[in-house]
Motif scaffolding. Structure first.
Motif, PDB file in Angstrom:
ATOM      1  N   SER A   1       6.987   8.320   5.675  1.00 49.17           N
ATOM      2  CA  SER A   1       5.684   8.110   6.302  1.00 49.17           C
ATOM      3  C   SER A   1       4.653   7.760   5.244  1.00 49.17           C
ATOM      4  CB  SER A   1       5.256   9.378   7.053  1.00 49.17           C
ATOM      5  OG  SER A   1       3.874   9.355   7.357  1.00 49.17           O
ATOM      6  N   PHE A   2       3.866   6.708   5.521  1.00 48.71           N
ATOM      7  CA  PHE A   2       2.767   6.376   4.624  1.00 48.71           C
ATOM      8  C   PHE A   2       1.699   7.474   4.654  1.00 48.71           C
ATOM      9  CE2 PHE A   2       3.251   1.446   4.630  1.00 48.71           C
ATOM     10  CZ  PHE A   2       4.508   1.584   4.058  1.00 48.71           C
ATOM     11  N   LYS A   3       1.491   8.050   5.845  1.00 45.35           N
ATOM     12  CA  LYS A   3       0.473   9.079   5.986  1.00 45.35           C
ATOM     13  C   LYS A   3       0.847  10.338   5.196  1.00 45.35           C
ATOM     14  CE  LYS A   3      -2.118  11.677   9.501  1.00 45.35           C
ATOM     15  NZ  LYS A   3      -2.289  11.915  10.959  1.00 45.35           N
ATOM     16  N   ALA A   4       2.127  10.729   5.308  1.00 46.40           N
ATOM     17  CA  ALA A   4       2.584  11.906   4.565  1.00 46.40           C
ATOM     18  C   ALA A   4       2.543  11.650   3.051  1.00 46.40           C
ATOM     19  CB  ALA A   4       3.990  12.289   5.000  1.00 46.40           C
ATOM     20  N   ALA A   5       2.891  10.430   2.649  1.00 45.11           N
ATOM     21  CA  ALA A   5       2.836  10.066   1.236  1.00 45.11           C
ATOM     22  C   ALA A   5       1.400  10.129   0.734  1.00 45.11           C
ATOM     23  CB  ALA A   5       3.410   8.672   1.029  1.00 45.11           C
ATOM     24  N   ALA A   6       0.465   9.662   1.553  1.00 42.46           N
ATOM     25  CA  ALA A   6      -0.946   9.688   1.174  1.00 42.46           C
ATOM     26  C   ALA A   6      -1.430  11.119   0.971  1.00 42.46           C
ATOM     27  CB  ALA A   6      -1.783   8.983   2.240  1.00 42.46           C
ATOM     28  N   ALA A   7      -1.004  12.035   1.877  1.00 43.34           N
ATOM     29  CA  ALA A   7      -1.413  13.435   1.764  1.00 43.34           C
ATOM     30  C   ALA A   7      -0.859  14.056   0.480  1.00 43.34           C
ATOM     31  CB  ALA A   7      -0.937  14.219   2.979  1.00 43.34           C
ATOM     32  N   GLU A   8       0.379  13.740   0.146  1.00 46.08           N
ATOM     33  CA  GLU A   8       0.996  14.293  -1.069  1.00 46.08           C
ATOM     34  C   GLU A   8       0.293  13.794  -2.323  1.00 46.08           C
ATOM     35  OE1 GLU A   8       5.077  13.234  -3.161  1.00 46.08           O
ATOM     36  OE2 GLU A   8       5.419  14.759  -1.601  1.00 46.08           O
ATOM     37  N   LEU A   9      -0.088  12.520  -2.318  1.00 43.46           N
ATOM     38  CA  LEU A   9      -0.688  11.907  -3.502  1.00 43.46           C
ATOM     39  C   LEU A   9      -2.210  12.022  -3.530  1.00 43.46           C
ATOM     40  CD1 LEU A   9       1.482   8.649  -3.608  1.00 43.46           C
ATOM     41  CD2 LEU A   9       1.775  10.697  -5.005  1.00 43.46           C
ATOM     42  N   SER A  10      -2.785  12.580  -2.468  1.00 48.21           N
ATOM     43  CA  SER A  10      -4.248  12.726  -2.360  1.00 48.21           C
ATOM     44  C   SER A  10      -4.961  11.377  -2.421  1.00 48.21           C
ATOM     45  CB  SER A  10      -4.770  13.662  -3.456  1.00 48.21           C
ATOM     46  OG  SER A  10      -4.214  14.947  -3.319  1.00 48.21           O
ATOM     47  N   ILE A  11      -4.398  10.399  -1.730  1.00 46.46           N
ATOM     48  CA  ILE A  11      -5.037   9.096  -1.570  1.00 46.46           C
ATOM     49  C   ILE A  11      -4.993   8.741  -0.091  1.00 46.46           C
ATOM     50  CG2 ILE A  11      -4.492   8.303  -3.916  1.00 46.46           C
ATOM     51  CD1 ILE A  11      -2.149   6.728  -2.786  1.00 46.46           C
ATOM     52  N   SER A  12      -5.573   7.625   0.288  1.00 47.65           N
ATOM     53  CA  SER A  12      -5.605   7.245   1.703  1.00 47.65           C
ATOM     54  C   SER A  12      -4.314   6.522   2.093  1.00 47.65           C
ATOM     55  CB  SER A  12      -6.799   6.335   1.973  1.00 47.65           C
ATOM     56  OG  SER A  12      -6.605   5.085   1.325  1.00 47.65           O
ATOM     57  N   PRO A  13      -3.936   6.563   3.384  1.00 46.14           N
ATOM     58  CA  PRO A  13      -2.775   5.791   3.851  1.00 46.14           C
ATOM     59  C   PRO A  13      -2.937   4.307   3.562  1.00 46.14           C
ATOM     60  CG  PRO A  13      -3.415   7.403   5.498  1.00 46.14           C
ATOM     61  CD  PRO A  13      -4.493   7.417   4.466  1.00 46.14           C
ATOM     62  N   THR A  14      -4.174   3.803   3.626  1.00 45.45           N
ATOM     63  CA  THR A  14      -4.420   2.393   3.314  1.00 45.45           C
ATOM     64  C   THR A  14      -4.064   2.088   1.868  1.00 45.45           C
ATOM     65  OG1 THR A  14      -6.209   2.302   4.932  1.00 45.45           O
ATOM     66  CG2 THR A  14      -6.169   0.583   3.244  1.00 45.45           C
ATOM     67  N   ALA A  15      -4.374   3.035   0.962  1.00 50.77           N
ATOM     68  CA  ALA A  15      -4.052   2.844  -0.454  1.00 50.77           C
ATOM     69  C   ALA A  15      -2.540   2.829  -0.661  1.00 50.77           C
ATOM     70  CB  ALA A  15      -4.691   3.931  -1.298  1.00 50.77           C
ATOM     71  N   VAL A  16      -1.837   3.702   0.052  1.00 49.01           N
ATOM     72  CA  VAL A  16      -0.366   3.718  -0.039  1.00 49.01           C
ATOM     73  C   VAL A  16       0.196   2.382   0.420  1.00 49.01           C
ATOM     74  CG1 VAL A  16       1.747   4.746   0.864  1.00 49.01           C
ATOM     75  CG2 VAL A  16      -0.178   6.212   0.208  1.00 49.01           C
ATOM     76  N   SER A  17      -0.278   1.913   1.571  1.00 45.82           N
ATOM     77  CA  SER A  17       0.187   0.626   2.111  1.00 45.82           C
ATOM     78  C   SER A  17      -0.105  -0.516   1.147  1.00 45.82           C
ATOM     79  CB  SER A  17      -0.490   0.369   3.456  1.00 45.82           C
ATOM     80  OG  SER A  17      -0.069  -0.873   3.990  1.00 45.82           O
ATOM     81  N   HIS A  18      -1.283  -0.460   0.521  1.00 49.26           N
ATOM     82  CA  HIS A  18      -1.680  -1.500  -0.425  1.00 49.26           C
ATOM     83  C   HIS A  18      -0.753  -1.495  -1.649  1.00 49.26           C
ATOM     84  CE1 HIS A  18      -4.352  -4.270  -2.496  1.00 49.26           C
ATOM     85  NE2 HIS A  18      -4.387  -3.432  -3.538  1.00 49.26           N
ATOM     86  N   HIS A  19      -0.465  -0.308  -2.174  1.00 51.88           N
ATOM     87  CA  HIS A  19       0.425  -0.202  -3.335  1.00 51.88           C
ATOM     88  C   HIS A  19       1.803  -0.771  -3.015  1.00 51.88           C
ATOM     89  CE1 HIS A  19      -2.013   1.825  -6.249  1.00 51.88           C
ATOM     90  NE2 HIS A  19      -2.200   2.927  -5.526  1.00 51.88           N
ATOM     91  N   ILE A  20       2.325  -0.403  -1.844  1.00 53.22           N
ATOM     92  CA  ILE A  20       3.676  -0.832  -1.497  1.00 53.22           C
ATOM     93  C   ILE A  20       3.720  -2.332  -1.236  1.00 53.22           C
ATOM     94  CG2 ILE A  20       5.498  -0.609   0.238  1.00 53.22           C
ATOM     95  CD1 ILE A  20       4.750   2.385   0.389  1.00 53.22           C
ATOM     96  N   SER A  21       2.702  -2.868  -0.594  1.00 48.38           N
ATOM     97  CA  SER A  21       2.641  -4.312  -0.363  1.00 48.38           C
ATOM     98  C   SER A  21       2.620  -5.074  -1.689  1.00 48.38           C
ATOM     99  CB  SER A  21       1.405  -4.671   0.469  1.00 48.38           C
ATOM    100  OG  SER A  21       1.500  -4.137   1.765  1.00 48.38           O
ATOM    101  N   ASN A  22       1.830  -4.584  -2.644  1.00 46.11           N
ATOM    102  CA  ASN A  22       1.793  -5.222  -3.962  1.00 46.11           C
ATOM    103  C   ASN A  22       3.144  -5.135  -4.666  1.00 46.11           C
ATOM    104  OD1 ASN A  22      -0.891  -5.928  -3.712  1.00 46.11           O
ATOM    105  ND2 ASN A  22      -1.678  -4.166  -4.876  1.00 46.11           N
ATOM    106  N   LEU A  23       3.831  -3.988  -4.505  1.00 44.23           N
ATOM    107  CA  LEU A  23       5.147  -3.820  -5.117  1.00 44.23           C
ATOM    108  C   LEU A  23       6.150  -4.789  -4.498  1.00 44.23           C
ATOM    109  CD1 LEU A  23       6.893  -2.205  -7.101  1.00 44.23           C
ATOM    110  CD2 LEU A  23       7.254  -0.503  -5.281  1.00 44.23           C
ATOM    111  N   GLU A  24       6.114  -4.937  -3.179  1.00 43.14           N
ATOM    112  CA  GLU A  24       7.018  -5.874  -2.503  1.00 43.14           C
ATOM    113  C   GLU A  24       6.756  -7.306  -2.946  1.00 43.14           C
ATOM    114  OE1 GLU A  24       8.056  -3.723   1.732  1.00 43.14           O
ATOM    115  OE2 GLU A  24       6.093  -4.712   1.532  1.00 43.14           O
ATOM    116  N   GLN A  25       5.482  -7.663  -3.088  1.00 40.15           N
ATOM    117  CA  GLN A  25       5.148  -9.016  -3.553  1.00 40.15           C
ATOM    118  C   GLN A  25       5.630  -9.239  -4.980  1.00 40.15           C
ATOM    119  OE1 GLN A  25       0.953  -9.735  -2.995  1.00 40.15           O
ATOM    120  NE2 GLN A  25       1.005  -9.170  -0.819  1.00 40.15           N
TER     121      GLN A  25
END
Length: 283
Positions: free
Chosen positions: A19-43
């Motif tokens: 879950s992006f939301k659960a990952a965001a809670a663990e890392l203390s960042i927003s779900p949008t930031a998690v999605s952004h990081h992963i999108s950049n990694l995929e690119q």
């Protein structure tokens, strides 16, 4: 190929938690930031790492392969950090046998009572370790040391068992144990200066020597005899009422205990030990 560490951490958390939301809670960042990081990694990798079905995410084959690698990698890093953190709580102190036996070891429990999270390892030796996380407490000539490195300058006097003070002060002949250093470069024990300072230079005196102060002190205790030694080493015995100074004038010496390059050795645990040690021997 370089990829960002935050992106890998976001991916690893999302892969583990599903879950992006659960990952965001663990890392203390927003779900949008998690999605952004992963999108950049995929690119960056030119692959899809997750299959996105509505709000659900599933790892692709490439995602599963990367997840295994990041999981192992972060576990290795965490293990290394934990090992370093544990090592950082250990202090290795090297010093003379006399200082270790008579000053440090009897007082260590008081240090542990104050700092229970720090473990002290004491070894005796003459070499000076250049590792800034190692503490060499040395005995040497005061004028050769930096003022910032000196822990205490030494004064000498004659000590005896408390019940024998008057006996020795009235004696016509004195037998005194003292030290003749193994290191010939050290200034001699100032016994002659002490005799002169106290007007005893013409009194019959038999001097018996050992190459370490520890042995002279022990022998004086065994024989109920006199020992001429540094005040620092017998401070514990004096405080406990085992030994006392004769009613004579102590003499200053050209010797001191010091920590070579003390300012560069002050990591956070060494600072605790150095402060404690200065208070211990400076009382």
């Amino acid at each position: 190929m370089q990829v960002s560490l935050p992106a890998l951490k976001a991916f690893d958390a999302a892969a583990r938690l599903g879950s992006f939301k659960a990952a965001a809670a663990e890392l203390s960042i927003s779900p949008t930031a998690v999605s952004h990081h992963i999108s950049n990694l995929e690119q960056r990798l030119s692959v899809s790492l997750f299959e996105r079905v509505g709000r659900k995410i599933n790892l692709t084959e490439a995602g599963r392969e990367l997840s295994v690698a990041t999981g192992q990698g972060f576990k290795t890093i965490e293990a290394a950090i934990e090992k370093i953190a544990v090592t950082d709580k250990h202090i290795t102190v090297s010093t003379t046998s006399s200082f270790a036996a008579l000053v440090l070891i009897p007082s260590l429990q008081a240090f542990y009572n104050k700092y229970p999270d720090v473990q002290v390892n004491i070894i005796s030796g003459e070499s000076i370790d250049t590792d800034s996380f190692h503490l060499p407490v040395r005995f040497g000539e005061t004028v050769r040391q930096s003022t910032d490195d000196i822990l205490v300058t030494e004064r000498f006097n004659v000590f005896s068992r408390v019940q024998s003070v008057h006996q020795y002060e009235q004696a016509e002949h004195l037998t005194i144990y003292t030290t003749e250093w193994k290191n010939n470069e050290l200034p001699k024990v100032p016994l002659n200066a002490w005799l002169e300072l106290n007007g005893l230079q013409n009194k019959p005196v038999t001097v018996k020597t050992f190459d370490q102060e520890l042995f002279g002190i022990q022998q004086a205790l065994l024989e109920n005899a006199l020992v001429f030694c540094s005040a620092t080493l017998v401070k514990g015995y004096v405080k406990a009422g085992v030994l006392t100074e004769l009613h004579t004038k102590a003499v200053d010496s050209a010797l001191c205990y010091y920590i070579p390059d003390k300012p560069v050795r002050c990591n956070r645990h060494n600072v605790k030990f150095i402060d404690w040690l200065e208070n211990l021997i400076g009382d």
